[in-house]
Design a protein around this motif. Structure first.
Motif, PDB file in Angstrom:
ATOM      1  N   UNK A 138       0.843  -1.192   0.015  1.00  8.80           N
ATOM      2  CA  UNK A 138       0.042  -0.136  -0.042  1.00  8.80           C
ATOM      3  C   UNK A 138       0.857   1.230   0.080  1.00  8.80           C
ATOM      4  N   UNK A 139       1.959   1.056   0.689  1.00  7.35           N
ATOM      5  CA  UNK A 139       2.938   2.265   0.626  1.00  7.35           C
ATOM      6  C   UNK A 139       3.605   2.604  -0.684  1.00  7.35           C
ATOM      7  N   UNK A 140       3.614   1.504  -1.643  1.00  7.60           N
ATOM      8  CA  UNK A 140       3.997   2.141  -2.913  1.00  7.60           C
ATOM      9  C   UNK A 140       3.184   2.809  -3.623  1.00  7.60           C
ATOM     10  N   UNK A 141       1.940   2.813  -3.381  1.00  7.39           N
ATOM     11  CA  UNK A 141       0.825   3.707  -4.028  1.00  7.39           C
ATOM     12  C   UNK A 141       0.000   2.832  -4.605  1.00  7.39           C
ATOM     13  N   UNK A 142      -1.187   3.457  -5.086  1.00  3.72           N
ATOM     14  CA  UNK A 142      -2.357   2.686  -5.631  1.00  3.72           C
ATOM     15  C   UNK A 142      -2.165   2.086  -7.060  1.00  3.72           C
ATOM     16  N   UNK A 143      -1.171   2.789  -7.835  1.00  2.01           N
ATOM     17  CA  UNK A 143      -0.927   2.275  -9.102  1.00  2.01           C
ATOM     18  C   UNK A 143      -0.136   0.839  -9.259  1.00  2.01           C
ATOM     19  N   UNK A 144       0.918   0.955  -8.310  1.00  3.32           N
ATOM     20  CA  UNK A 144       1.821  -0.329  -8.051  1.00  3.32           C
ATOM     21  C   UNK A 144       0.907  -1.535  -7.424  1.00  3.32           C
ATOM     22  N   UNK A 145       0.043  -1.132  -6.688  1.00  2.00           N
ATOM     23  CA  UNK A 145      -0.601  -2.193  -5.920  1.00  2.00           C
ATOM     24  C   UNK A 145      -1.643  -2.858  -6.927  1.00  2.00           C
ATOM     25  N   UNK A 146      -2.264  -1.905  -7.614  1.00  2.00           N
ATOM     26  CA  UNK A 146      -3.304  -2.264  -8.540  1.00  2.00           C
ATOM     27  C   UNK A 146      -2.596  -3.110  -9.680  1.00  2.00           C
ATOM     28  N   UNK A 147      -1.382  -2.704 -10.376  1.00  2.00           N
ATOM     29  CA  UNK A 147      -0.664  -3.220 -11.240  1.00  2.00           C
ATOM     30  C   UNK A 147      -0.323  -4.697 -10.997  1.00  2.00           C
ATOM     31  N   UNK A 148       0.040  -4.832  -9.761  1.00  2.00           N
ATOM     32  CA  UNK A 148       0.700  -6.014  -9.263  1.00  2.00           C
ATOM     33  C   UNK A 148      -0.569  -6.951  -8.954  1.00  2.00           C
ATOM     34  N   UNK A 149      -1.512  -6.702  -8.374  1.00  2.00           N
ATOM     35  CA  UNK A 149      -2.974  -7.338  -8.457  1.00  2.00           C
ATOM     36  C   UNK A 149      -3.425  -7.910  -9.730  1.00  2.00           C
ATOM     37  N   UNK A 150      -3.527  -6.877 -10.526  1.00  2.00           N
ATOM     38  CA  UNK A 150      -4.178  -7.359 -12.015  1.00  2.00           C
ATOM     39  C   UNK A 150      -3.343  -8.216 -12.632  1.00  2.00           C
ATOM     40  N   UNK A 169       6.913  -4.924  -8.345  1.00  4.34           N
ATOM     41  CA  UNK A 169       6.536  -4.508  -6.927  1.00  4.34           C
ATOM     42  C   UNK A 169       6.597  -5.419  -5.935  1.00  4.34           C
ATOM     43  N   UNK A 170       6.516  -6.572  -6.299  1.00  7.05           N
ATOM     44  CA  UNK A 170       6.673  -7.663  -5.117  1.00  7.05           C
ATOM     45  C   UNK A 170       7.991  -7.818  -4.566  1.00  7.05           C
ATOM     46  N   UNK A 171       8.975  -7.527  -5.271  1.00  6.40           N
ATOM     47  CA  UNK A 171      10.384  -7.173  -4.923  1.00  6.40           C
ATOM     48  C   UNK A 171      10.603  -6.259  -3.968  1.00  6.40           C
ATOM     49  N   UNK A 172       9.781  -4.989  -4.275  1.00  3.50           N
ATOM     50  CA  UNK A 172       9.959  -3.896  -3.544  1.00  3.50           C
ATOM     51  C   UNK A 172       9.138  -4.094  -2.083  1.00  3.50           C
ATOM     52  N   UNK A 173       8.072  -5.078  -2.173  1.00  2.00           N
ATOM     53  CA  UNK A 173       7.494  -5.289  -0.974  1.00  2.00           C
ATOM     54  C   UNK A 173       8.309  -6.123  -0.105  1.00  2.00           C
ATOM     55  N   UNK A 174       9.045  -7.210  -0.715  1.00  2.00           N
ATOM     56  CA  UNK A 174      10.143  -8.041  -0.013  1.00  2.00           C
ATOM     57  C   UNK A 174      11.204  -7.176   0.858  1.00  2.00           C
ATOM     58  N   UNK A 175      11.692  -6.382   0.022  1.00  2.00           N
ATOM     59  CA  UNK A 175      12.914  -5.352   0.533  1.00  2.00           C
ATOM     60  C   UNK A 175      12.091  -4.637   1.789  1.00  2.00           C
ATOM     61  N   UNK A 176      10.967  -4.085   1.549  1.00  2.00           N
ATOM     62  CA  UNK A 176      10.002  -3.365   2.768  1.00  2.00           C
ATOM     63  C   UNK A 176       9.853  -4.234   3.804  1.00  2.00           C
ATOM     64  N   UNK A 177      10.010  -5.588   3.719  1.00  2.00           N
ATOM     65  CA  UNK A 177       9.807  -6.339   5.153  1.00  2.00           C
ATOM     66  C   UNK A 177      11.151  -6.590   5.738  1.00  2.00           C
ATOM     67  N   UNK A 178      12.268  -6.689   4.868  1.00  2.00           N
ATOM     68  CA  UNK A 178      13.494  -7.021   5.352  1.00  2.00           C
ATOM     69  C   UNK A 178      14.320  -5.945   6.283  1.00  2.00           C
ATOM     70  N   UNK A 179      13.521  -5.449   7.223  1.00  2.00           N
ATOM     71  CA  UNK A 179      14.170  -4.393   8.082  1.00  2.00           C
ATOM     72  C   UNK A 179      15.177  -4.941   9.122  1.00  2.00           C
ATOM     73  N   UNK A 180      15.151  -6.017   9.295  1.00  2.25           N
ATOM     74  CA  UNK A 180      16.088  -6.662  10.510  1.00  2.25           C
ATOM     75  C   UNK A 180      17.201  -7.467   9.631  1.00  2.25           C
ATOM     76  N   UNK A 181      18.471  -7.484  10.217  1.00  2.00           N
ATOM     77  CA  UNK A 181      19.385  -8.465   9.281  1.00  2.00           C
ATOM     78  C   UNK A 181      19.084  -9.992   9.167  1.00  2.00           C
ATOM     79  N   UNK A 182      18.404 -10.295  10.455  1.00  2.00           N
ATOM     80  CA  UNK A 182      17.932 -11.710  10.249  1.00  2.00           C
ATOM     81  C   UNK A 182      16.968 -12.164   9.428  1.00  2.00           C
ATOM     82  N   UNK A 183      16.009 -11.360   9.151  1.00  2.00           N
ATOM     83  CA  UNK A 183      15.096 -11.379   8.307  1.00  2.00           C
ATOM     84  C   UNK A 183      15.683 -11.488   6.898  1.00  2.00           C
TER      85      UNK A 183
END
Length: 119
Positions: free
Chosen positions: A39-51, A75-89
């Motif tokens: 959702x933080x990537x914006x509605x366009x990226x979220x809609x593109x990925x879903x569609x 954008x799925x890769x961007x979401x994955x990067x957004x989840x990798x806040x810790x070094x362990x993850x």
């Protein structure tokens, strides 16, 4: 038939549990698309990925080419990067990625043409 290969091919590969595994993968992608990180990537990226993911499930059978087609769902890769806040993850994601590549190559080495069928 739209969506039919996502039932038939997993059933052929893994038996009666196969369609349930395919459904779990599809639901995981839906969860990622609807996540706050996307959702933080914006509605366009979220809609593109879903569609685009819905289009792939509707018209492309699950198989080895699907990995290549998923490159346009960047954008799925961007979401994955957004989840990798810790070094362990981040380390866990990297280990899973390398392990997945090793499994993928090993699986293709096991194919015996013409009877072998890529995953």
């Amino acid at each position: 038939m739209p969506f039919q290969p996502w039932i038939d091919i997993p059933r052929w590969l893994w038996g009666d549990v196969g369609p349930w595994l395919a459904l779990a993968v599809v639901l995981a992608f839906v969860a990622v698309v609807l996540s706050p990180v996307m959702r933080r990537l914006g509605p366009e990226m979220q809609a593109w990925t879903g569609a685009y993911l819905a289009y792939l499930v509707a018209v492309i059978p699950p198989g080895s080419s699907l990995v290549r087609f998923l490159l346009l769902a960047f954008p799925l890769a961007a979401a994955l990067v957004g989840w990798t806040r810790s070094r362990l993850w981040l380390a866990a994601v990297l280990v899973a990625g390398v392990g997945g590549q090793v499994w993928w190559v090993w699986t293709f080495w096991q194919l015996v043409p013409p009877t072998g069928w890529p995953p």
